[in-house]
Design an enzyme around this catalytic site. Structure first.
Site, PDB file in Angstrom:
ATOM      1  CG  ASP A  13      -1.911  -1.113   1.222  1.00  0.00           C
ATOM      2  OD1 ASP A  13      -2.196  -1.631   0.135  1.00  0.00           O
ATOM      3  OD2 ASP A  13      -2.413  -1.478   2.299  1.00  0.00           O
ATOM      4  CG  ASP A  22     -11.683  -2.221  -1.082  1.00  0.00           C
ATOM      5  OD1 ASP A  22     -10.824  -3.073  -0.817  1.00  0.00           O
ATOM      6  OD2 ASP A  22     -11.488  -1.267  -1.855  1.00  0.00           O
TER       7      ASP A  22
END
Length: 596
Positions: A293, A451
């Protein structure tokens, strides 16, 4: 054993002239993928009974011996091929005219994307004629992936579409009805059928495939076939005839084994000083993926971070962004540690104009110079209008990522909006990012990142979305739950479930699903098995399990209990709590095939 060189079947071969194309016309197609239109058949025809005279002038042997001519028609990531060639000590000359092909001392064609698009470009630029003439002369040639498929007579992809017609056979789609997931993505084993030269050092090691279409061996093409691979059916993994080679897999993405294949092609008479170790590959391996990330910290530096249920700031008075390292260095280390893929997620990409994020593009470029496994990048891939009023399509945004080194792009929020509209209208407009990118680059290049957040309900009929009976009851004793999809980095819930989203994006052109879980993120208690099982049973494309890994046993659990094709982790790798090699050693002990 040497294979005989290929010859066309004409008794008389008149010399013909190629169409005249300027370098600028080829570069226009190269830099403007939206210009390429998928066609069901090509209108340009050419005879297989011809000979084309190359220029009699040639550069000095010392110069040509160190140069590889690269045919890059402008779709997908060929930066890794370039980097691999340079890594092996060669310079690159890009094809700009058909004559560049005819005058090449060695030619590599790393075809990527859709068959029809590639044939359109080859025909419009005169490259198809030149390729056939070059191969007819038994000149050193290496086709990669689509560069193999185009040698066949035709393809069923958006077709039928005529190919170059050099090898008998039609390229067809994998059959997903037998339970095999399409696209065929991952590290699989080769079965070498005859002396192939460039495959001499592969041994029983895995190589990396990513494709939805394949050519099948037959009596008519068996003299060409040098290796096969099994994925539901036995398909052609490589061909060789004389100096002409082509492979369905990606050597530039197959680690040390792939580099050895390229080295054998570039140095056919040299002795290998260091060969890759012998392996035990027998079938498609389960993938272990390292995820990074990436975002800018408060000082403006690009760092690798990790969230706790998507919160990436430290629990301190300063609330600074959690800094776990530099992205290029970490990616290189994970490659050396044995990661099967590396995934970058630009976690603030949804806020800003992605093509204005030059540091992220540089990260991709630098990473691909030394990381020879697949790279995926996600974050902000959507239509966008910049501050000057210039409109960019999602296809243009994705194209820049591909040109910077990405092999696959991951779409998040934009895929949710597209799925909602598709489910509402039942109409495929062809204008969504999913449809545009998969049409030009192939669905194997498009990942959808989901998500979801778990929402407990007392009764399955309480909501219109797919619910499941959960393994662990909710806070108020609820036995059921549905998974609500979110956008904007998990900040906004949407009226669509993970099950409904997964089914819709598969129809719209996704080739793979990255399945996260906000509830499990950063918790280290294992993947959400209920969720992974739900989605991997619902679709026929590969599913990557993500969020929650805290021990090697969590990887074997998700592979044993679900149909996940890969498992992804971040924090446990960044913090060196569980090394990648430890995960793979554990999986091997559990009888799960992995690449070593």
């Amino acid at each position: 054993m040497e294979s005989p060189p290929f010859h066309f079947y004409s008794a008389s071969r008149p010399t013909i002239s190629l169409p005249s194309y300027s370098s600028s016309s080829f570069l226009f197609l190269h830099k403007n993928p939206s210009f390429i239109k998928t066609s069901r058949s090509t209108n340009v025809s050419y005879s297989r009974s011809f000979s084309v005279r190359a220029s009699s002038s040639s550069s000095s042997s010392s110069t040509s011996d160190s140069v590889v001519t690269l045919l890059d028609y402008g779709a997908g990531n060929v930066r890794s091929v370039r980097n691999a060639i340079k890594h092996l000590g060669f310079d690159i000359k890009d094809v700009q005219t058909p004559e560049d092909i005819l005058n090449a001392s060695r030619l590599i064609f790393p075809g990527v994307g859709a068959f029809g698009n590639a044939m359109d470009v080859l025909n419009k630029t005169g490259m198809a004629e030149a390729l056939c003439a070059y191969i007819e002369k038994d000149r050193p040639f290496l086709g990669i992936c689509l560069g193999l498929q185009l040698l066949f007579e035709s393809s069923e992809e958006n077709g039928p579409v005529k190919g170059l017609g050099l090898i008998p056979g039609t390229v067809g789609r994998f059959d997903s009805s037998n339970g095999f997931r399409v696209p065929h993505i991952g590290w699989n084993a080769l079965h070498i059928t005859k002396g192939s030269g460039i495959l001499d050092d592969v041994g029983k090691r895995h190589v990396y495939f990513v494709h939805s279409y394949r050519a099948m061996p037959s009596d008519n093409n068996k003299e060409w076939v040098s290796s096969t691979c099994n994925y539901g059916d036995t398909f052609i993994a490589s061909i060789r005839r004389g100096n002409v080679h082509a492979v369905q897999f990606h050597p530039e993405k197959s680690g040390d084994v792939g580099l050895s294949i390229l080295r054998r092609f570039l140095y056919p008479k040299s002795q290998m000083t260091k060969k890759p170790g012998e392996g035990k590959a027998s079938k498609l391996a389960q993938r272990v993926i390292a995820c990074l990330d990436v975002r800018a910290n408060d000082k403006g530096d690009l760092v690798v971070t990790k969230g706790d249920q998507y919160d990436v700031r430290e629990n301190t008075n300063e609330k600074e962004v959690r800094n776990l390292g530099k992205p290029v260095e970490l990616a290189r280390q994970y490659y050396l540690d044995g990661a099967d893929e590396v995934s970058f997620l630009n976690i603030t990409g949804f806020r800003d104009f992605p093509l204005g994020d030059l540091p992220m593009l540089q990260v991709l470029k630098y990473t691909s110079e030394n990381v020879f496994v697949p790279l995926t990048v996600g974050g902000g891939i959507r239509d966008f209008t910049d501050a000057n009023g210039r409109h960019y399509t999602s296809l243009e945004v994705a194209s820049e990522y591909f040109r910077s080194g990405a092999d696959k792009i991951s779409i998040g929020s934009d895929a949710v909006y597209a799925a909602e509209e598709y489910l509402r209208t039942g109409v495929k407009t062809g204008k969504t990012s999913l449809e545009q990118i998969s049409r030009v680059y192939g669905n194997q290049a498009v990942v959808v990142s989901i998500d979801p957040r778990r929402v407990y309900v007392k009764n399955p009929t309480d909501v219109q979305f797919k619910t499941i009976r959960v393994s662990n009851r909710g806070p108020n004793g609820e036995e059921y739950a549905w998974y609500q999809c979110t956008v904007n980095g998990g900040r906004e819930g949407r009226p669509i479930g993970a099950y409904e989203l997964a089914k819709a994006v598969e129809e719209l052109g996704a080739g793979e699903i990255l399945l996260n879980c906000i509830d499990c993120d950063g918790q280290g208690k294992g993947f959400d098995i209920d969720l992974v099982k739900l989605i991997s049973n619902a679709v026929s494309i590969p599913v990557i399990a993500s969020s929650g890994a805290g021990a090697a046993e969590h990887f074997s659990e998700v592979f044993a209990k679900t149909n996940a094709s890969a498992a992804l982790a971040a924090g446990i790798f960044h913090r060196k709590e569980v090394p990648i090699q430890t995960v793979k050693e554990h999986l091997l002990k559990e009888g799960i095939e992995v690449r070593v």
